[in-house]
Design an enzyme around this catalytic site. Structure first.
Site, PDB file in Angstrom:
ATOM      1  NE  ARG A   1     -52.922 -64.821 -86.893  1.00  0.00           N
ATOM      2  CZ  ARG A   1     -53.307 -65.177 -88.109  1.00  0.00           C
ATOM      3  NH1 ARG A   1     -54.195 -64.462 -88.762  1.00  0.00           N
ATOM      4  NH2 ARG A   1     -52.795 -66.250 -88.692  1.00  0.00           N
TER       5      ARG A   1
ATOM      6  CD  GLU B   1     -60.846 -50.002 -90.788  1.00  0.00           C
ATOM      7  OE1 GLU B   1     -61.163 -49.055 -91.537  1.00  0.00           O
ATOM      8  OE2 GLU B   1     -60.964 -51.188 -91.129  1.00  0.00           O
TER       9      GLU B   1
ATOM     10  CG  PHE C   1     -56.414 -51.938 -92.423  1.00  0.00           C
ATOM     11  CD1 PHE C   1     -55.828 -51.188 -93.440  1.00  0.00           C
ATOM     12  CD2 PHE C   1     -56.518 -53.306 -92.594  1.00  0.00           C
ATOM     13  CE1 PHE C   1     -55.374 -51.801 -94.598  1.00  0.00           C
ATOM     14  CE2 PHE C   1     -56.068 -53.922 -93.748  1.00  0.00           C
ATOM     15  CZ  PHE C   1     -55.488 -53.177 -94.758  1.00  0.00           C
TER      16      PHE C   1
END
Lengths: 315, 279
Positions: A8, A56, A81
């Protein structure tokens, strides 16, 4: 091999570098600011940062609308998700619509460990792989992650980037150039091929060391692009090594292993041993414990590869 | 405020009638479609395309075009009819509606039909996309506007309410939602299937500015569109009260005409009632 990276970090840094040069870049998230490593992006480019809240379906729709307006959205959220909750939006708005949107599924696989199957993303490759037009990229280390972000921005159309939070060592040489749709040959070998993706690539290299000690020369491919698949590299591996082990931090159903089996079944039907999470919801455990539990380790890969070689020698 | 001259009103009325005539012929030929909703939305579409939208068929992808998203994609018959009439593709192409390899799929595909902004037909997709487009215009400081037409039954999809929240949160007064409030969905009256009322209050509670209008009154619709934004800093919701199957007596307010295909006799009767010459 000494650098260990939470992917990340290079993801966020690469996105910010792109945003410096390209005013069309926007980051969109479902309140996954810190966990997508967007805190710095939000601070530096507040006008180009969109938080849609925990929603979402609207996350994907908003991204597609931003692309329609002429912007280049990177839509970020936890992979579980982001993909599962909004799958129809991904199918229709992104895939069918060929929207120029980059989905960034963070913390894929079992990286959330004891938070459990609600937070694990062991299905995302399976349910996005069947969606036409969608490019799937799962980088294996920090430098490849940065290059994958840049490549995604260059691709005209929808891309799913699968980004791990599990620290991984660098697996590529310093001059490595990531090319979408092209497998990276990391280790040459003629007895068996290990095709790995994402966090499993470094483990595949470790497995090849173990195999070498047994006198087995294992080829190692990093299949960072799951779609479009590098069929040539897979067919060559089947022809030249006669057996394939695939390994992914994902369900053993429908992901990299399925893709490789589909590519070989008709014309190059060699044994394919698919290593992954074996179609179950994971028990409680840390990421490292879970990978060990499911045999997604250098030793697990070694045993699978040695098994295929032994089977051929005994045949 | 601009008002419509009588000849413009007459042209919008004529075009609405053409949408009904053409779309019903298309459904009859294809043996499939959604004539009830085509007819309830025909006047809204005619006002938008012949009075409101800043779109140019010769520059269908112009960056500064107004965006219109037909969220109720099952009413593709009406959408294709109005797009063809507006010049986005030849009228003759309407004859290929749902034929093998036709670009005119039963639900619109933005990559195959000029003027189509989004692939819709799965319900509840249009408003989130429209909210994103409106937000994108704002981020870029662009003056173009975004319009989205949803059905009413479609509002049962939760995705709309996610977008309702974010459009208000971002103060998107460049976004206009038109609800084709024909009070029927596929299987039943909306209020019997899953109650929507009090609908205007719901949108107000979500932070939108709401107007209600007769969705078959071209002048009144035009006035509402001229009055945009209804309130600075709030997204606009225009609830257009309509009649499903509007314009043909035996179709009006009849739930089965949601997706019923007319027989040849019914088609001729409907065209007679709609009046005016072919098409």
């Amino acid at each position: 091999m000494s650098v260990v990276t939470d992917c990340r970090q290079p993801f966020g840094a690469a996105l910010e570098r792109l945003a410096e040069d390209n005013p069309r870049i926007v980051a969109v998230t479902n309140d996954s600011v810190g966990s997508s490593n967007l805190t710095s992006f939000r601070k530096r480019f507040p006008q180009r940062f969109v938080n849609v809240g925990i929603a979402e379906q609207n996350l994907i729709g908003t991204g597609v609308g931003l692309a329609n307006s002429g912007l280049l959205p990177f839509v970020c959220g936890a992979a579980c998700f982001l993909t599962g909750r909004a799958l129809e939006q991904i199918k229709i708005d992104l895939g069918y619509g060929r929207a120029n949107v980059k989905l960034c599924g963070m913390s894929s696989g079992v990286a959330y460990g004891p938070l459990g199957p609600t937070h694990h993303s062991a299905e995302d490759l399976a349910w996005t792989r069947v969606i036409p037009n969608l490019v799937l990229i799962a980088p294996a280390d920090g430098p490849e992650t940065a290059q994958a972000v840049e490549a995604a921005a260059r691709i005209e159309g929808p891309v799913f980037l699968r980004i791990s939070r599990m620290p991984v060592p660098d697996v590529h040489s310093l001059d490595y150039q990531f090319e979408p749709g092209r497998a990276a040959l990391l280790r040459e070998g003629s007895d068996v091929t290990i095709i790995a993706v994402g966090t499993m690539v470094s483990r595949a290299l470790d497995a090849s060391d173990l195999l070498a000690a047994e006198g087995i020369a294992a080829r190692v491919l990093n299949m960072a692009t799951i779609k479009p698949l590098d069929r040539d590299a897979i067919v060559r591996a089947a022809e030249e090594t006669g057996a394939i082990v695939t390994v992914e931090e994902h369900s053993a159903i429908g992901g990299l292993g399925g893709a490789v089996a589909e590519a070989t079944a008709a014309t190059h039907p060699v044994p394919v041993h698919i290593l992954g999470i074996p179609g179950v919801f994971a028990p409680t455990g840390s990421p490292a414990w879970l990978l060990e539990h499911f045999g997604l380790t250098a030793e697990g890969i070694r045993a699978a590869a040695a098994g295929l070689v032994a089977r051929r020698r005994n045949a | 405020m601009q008002t419509l001259a009588s000849d413009q009103i007459e042209e919008i009325r004529r075009q609405a009638n053409l949408i009904r005539r053409r779309s019903l012929r298309m459904v009859h030929r294809a043996r499939m479609g959604h004539p009830g909703g085509d007819f309830s939305s025909a006047d809204i579409l005619s006002v938008l395309y012949f009075g409101v939208l800043r779109v140019d068929p010769a520059r269908a992808a112009a960056p500064d075009r107004d965006r219109f998203i037909m969220s109720k994609g099952h009413c593709s018959g009406a959408l294709y009819a109005v797009l063809a009439a507006a010049g986005f593709f030849p009228l003759e192409q309407l004859e290929s509606y749902m034929a093998p390899l036709s670009p005119l799929n039963g639900h619109p595909d933005r990559n195959k039909v000029p003027g189509v902004e989004a692939c819709t037909g799965a319900l509840g997709h249009g408003l989130p996309i429209a909210a994103g487009a409106a937000l994108g215009a704002r981020i870029q400081g662009a003056g173009w506007r975004t319009f989205v037409l949803t059905g009413d039954g479609e509002l049962q999809e939760g995705s709309n309410w996610e977008a309702a929240m974010s459009a208000a949160h971002y103060g998107l007064d460049n976004l206009t939602l038109v609800i084709d409030r024909n009070r029927f969905q596929q299987g039943d009256a909306t209020e019997a299937a899953m109650r929507l009322e009090p609908l205007a209050d719901k949108w107000r509670a979500f932070g939108w500015s709401v107007a209600e209008v007769d969705g078959h009154d071209h002048g009144a619709l035009f006035q509402q569109f001229q009055a945009l934004p209804l309130e600075a800093g709030k997204p606009n919701c225009i609830i257009a009260h309509t009649v499903k199957g509007k314009g043909v007596g035996f179709m009006e307010d009849r739930v089965e005409w949601h997706h019923k295909v007319p027989s040849s006799e019914q088609l001729e009767a409907a065209l007679r009632e709609l009046g005016e010459a072919s098409p």
